[in-house]
Design a protein around this motif. Structure first.
Motif, PDB file in Angstrom:
ATOM      1  N   ASP A 216       0.835  -1.216   0.000  1.00  0.00           N
ATOM      2  CA  ASP A 216       0.000   0.000   0.000  1.00  0.00           C
ATOM      3  C   ASP A 216       0.864   1.259   0.000  1.00  0.00           C
ATOM      4  O   ASP A 216       0.551   2.234  -0.700  1.00  0.00           O
ATOM      5  CB  ASP A 216      -0.925   0.009   1.221  1.00  0.00           C
ATOM      6  N   LEU A 217       1.955   1.250   0.760  1.00  0.00           N
ATOM      7  CA  LEU A 217       2.832   2.421   0.823  1.00  0.00           C
ATOM      8  C   LEU A 217       3.572   2.633  -0.496  1.00  0.00           C
ATOM      9  O   LEU A 217       3.765   3.769  -0.937  1.00  0.00           O
ATOM     10  CB  LEU A 217       3.835   2.270   1.973  1.00  0.00           C
ATOM     11  N   ILE A 218       3.986   1.541  -1.118  1.00  0.00           N
ATOM     12  CA  ILE A 218       4.637   1.659  -2.424  1.00  0.00           C
ATOM     13  C   ILE A 218       3.651   2.195  -3.450  1.00  0.00           C
ATOM     14  O   ILE A 218       3.984   3.063  -4.268  1.00  0.00           O
ATOM     15  CB  ILE A 218       5.205   0.291  -2.868  1.00  0.00           C
ATOM     16  N   ALA A 219       2.419   1.684  -3.405  1.00  0.00           N
ATOM     17  CA  ALA A 219       1.381   2.165  -4.321  1.00  0.00           C
ATOM     18  C   ALA A 219       1.150   3.660  -4.157  1.00  0.00           C
ATOM     19  O   ALA A 219       0.932   4.384  -5.136  1.00  0.00           O
ATOM     20  CB  ALA A 219       0.082   1.394  -4.088  1.00  0.00           C
ATOM     21  N   ALA A 220       1.222   4.134  -2.908  1.00  0.00           N
ATOM     22  CA  ALA A 220       1.008   5.562  -2.616  1.00  0.00           C
ATOM     23  C   ALA A 220       2.246   6.406  -2.898  1.00  0.00           C
ATOM     24  O   ALA A 220       2.191   7.632  -2.822  1.00  0.00           O
ATOM     25  CB  ALA A 220       0.590   5.727  -1.159  1.00  0.00           C
ATOM     26  N   GLY A 221       3.366   5.751  -3.201  1.00  0.00           N
ATOM     27  CA  GLY A 221       4.595   6.488  -3.452  1.00  0.00           C
ATOM     28  C   GLY A 221       5.206   7.083  -2.201  1.00  0.00           C
ATOM     29  O   GLY A 221       5.993   8.030  -2.277  1.00  0.00           O
ATOM     30  N   ASP A 222       4.880   6.512  -1.034  1.00  0.00           N
ATOM     31  CA  ASP A 222       5.347   7.053   0.248  1.00  0.00           C
ATOM     32  C   ASP A 222       6.675   6.390   0.633  1.00  0.00           C
ATOM     33  O   ASP A 222       6.727   5.493   1.463  1.00  0.00           O
ATOM     34  CB  ASP A 222       4.293   6.798   1.322  1.00  0.00           C
ATOM     35  N   SER A 223       7.759   6.872   0.044  1.00  0.00           N
ATOM     36  CA  SER A 223       9.068   6.271   0.284  1.00  0.00           C
ATOM     37  C   SER A 223       9.568   6.502   1.703  1.00  0.00           C
ATOM     38  O   SER A 223      10.363   5.695   2.234  1.00  0.00           O
ATOM     39  CB  SER A 223      10.090   6.808  -0.722  1.00  0.00           C
ATOM     40  N   VAL A 224       9.098   7.589   2.341  1.00  0.00           N
ATOM     41  CA  VAL A 224       9.541   7.892   3.712  1.00  0.00           C
ATOM     42  C   VAL A 224       8.995   6.839   4.679  1.00  0.00           C
ATOM     43  O   VAL A 224       9.732   6.243   5.468  1.00  0.00           O
ATOM     44  CB  VAL A 224       9.082   9.294   4.142  1.00  0.00           C
ATOM     45  N   ARG A 225       7.703   6.573   4.620  1.00  0.00           N
ATOM     46  CA  ARG A 225       7.097   5.600   5.523  1.00  0.00           C
ATOM     47  C   ARG A 225       7.527   4.172   5.191  1.00  0.00           C
ATOM     48  O   ARG A 225       7.572   3.308   6.069  1.00  0.00           O
ATOM     49  CB  ARG A 225       5.584   5.736   5.513  1.00  0.00           C
ATOM     50  N   VAL A 226       7.836   3.941   3.923  1.00  0.00           N
ATOM     51  CA  VAL A 226       8.345   2.618   3.531  1.00  0.00           C
ATOM     52  C   VAL A 226       9.612   2.320   4.290  1.00  0.00           C
ATOM     53  O   VAL A 226       9.824   1.205   4.798  1.00  0.00           O
ATOM     54  CB  VAL A 226       8.602   2.566   2.006  1.00  0.00           C
ATOM     55  N   ARG A 227      10.492   3.300   4.421  1.00  0.00           N
ATOM     56  CA  ARG A 227      11.754   3.110   5.119  1.00  0.00           C
ATOM     57  C   ARG A 227      11.538   2.858   6.619  1.00  0.00           C
ATOM     58  O   ARG A 227      12.354   2.229   7.277  1.00  0.00           O
ATOM     59  CB  ARG A 227      12.662   4.326   4.959  1.00  0.00           C
ATOM     60  N   GLU A 228      10.439   3.364   7.138  1.00  0.00           N
ATOM     61  CA  GLU A 228      10.173   3.245   8.579  1.00  0.00           C
ATOM     62  C   GLU A 228       9.438   1.978   8.950  1.00  0.00           C
ATOM     63  O   GLU A 228       9.345   1.605  10.123  1.00  0.00           O
ATOM     64  CB  GLU A 228       9.368   4.461   9.056  1.00  0.00           C
ATOM     65  N   LEU A 229       8.864   1.289   7.946  1.00  0.00           N
ATOM     66  CA  LEU A 229       8.031   0.114   8.233  1.00  0.00           C
ATOM     67  C   LEU A 229       8.863  -1.050   8.778  1.00  0.00           C
ATOM     68  O   LEU A 229       9.922  -1.352   8.261  1.00  0.00           O
ATOM     69  CB  LEU A 229       7.293  -0.317   6.962  1.00  0.00           C
TER      70      LEU A 229
END
Length: 229
Positions: A216-229
């Motif tokens: 879901d985060l990749i789909a949203a383009g949220d690279s910041v939260r991806v790193r924090e997951l």
């Protein structure tokens, strides 16, 4: 020190020259993965060298993992384009020589994988080039969550895909080699565990829930939260 005869040095230099030329043909894609090199007499027509020099050139390329020799009537030298698996083999030897275990490999992946996932999220073409593959693997994993071996295998393929789809070639090779090592360890563990019930289905499902969040985060383009997951 034993003196090396000049004649030996000469044919070794010739062999290295032939190996260099064939290596370039493999690396540039003129020779594709799975291609058969021409027979020895044809190669010697292209490279007018002695049989010992040509065979030494083949030995060099085989040692580098760029060809493998297939015996028999249908035999020959089969071309292998370099891959993360080639790097993983050499890396495993280096780590073993240093006494480095699988725990260190897992730690390295914990540091590197988020960077690859973030790059997936930053890809402009992620909806076409990244998400379909990840969603297909996630669907397969959910279907097989009750089977430890299949769940482990699919989970590893998911992590490998994150790296493969990140779009950065050096990371694909370097982190991909680490993934190959860890996947081998995990798959071997899953296949040899006597009681699959020791790893509760709920634990596997939790890992899949994290994978779903990551998608879901990749789909949203949220690279910041991806790193924090």
């Amino acid at each position: 020190m034993t003196e090396v005869p000049l004649s030996n040095l000469k044919w070794q230099r010739v062999a290295a020259s032939v190996a260099n030329h064939l290596r370039d043909r493999i690396l540039t894609g003129e020779l594709q993965d799975g291609d058969l090199l021409p027979k020895e007499d044809v190669l010697r027509a292209t490279y007018p060298v002695s049989k010992p020099s040509l065979r030494e050139a083949m030995r060099i390329l085989e040692t580098e993992g760029l060809i493998s020799i297939r015996r028999g009537n249908m035999g020959g030298a089969v071309v292998h384009r370099p891959s993360a698996s080639n790097v993983a083999y050499t890396l495993a030897l280096v780590l073993r020589s240093q006494g480095t275990g699988t725990v260190a490999v897992a730690k390295a992946l914990q540091e590197c994988e988020p960077a690859c996932a973030a790059l997936c999220a930053e890809r402009k073409d992620r909806k076409r080039a990244v998400l379909p593959k990840l969603r297909a693997l996630q669907k397969e994993a959910v279907t097989n969550v009750s089977n430890l071996v299949q769940a482990t295998n699919t989970s590893r393929r998911f992590h490998e895909a994150i790296v493969e789809l990140c779009g950065n070639e050096p990371l694909k090779v370097i982190v991909g080699a680490l993934e190959v090592l860890w996947s081998s360890h995990e798959t071997d563990w899953a296949n040899h565990i006597r009681d699959p019930g020791l790893v509760p289905v709920e634990e596997r499902q939790h890992a899949l829930d994290i994978h779903a969040q990551l998608i879901d985060l990749i789909a949203a383009g949220d690279s910041v939260r991806v790193r924090e997951l």
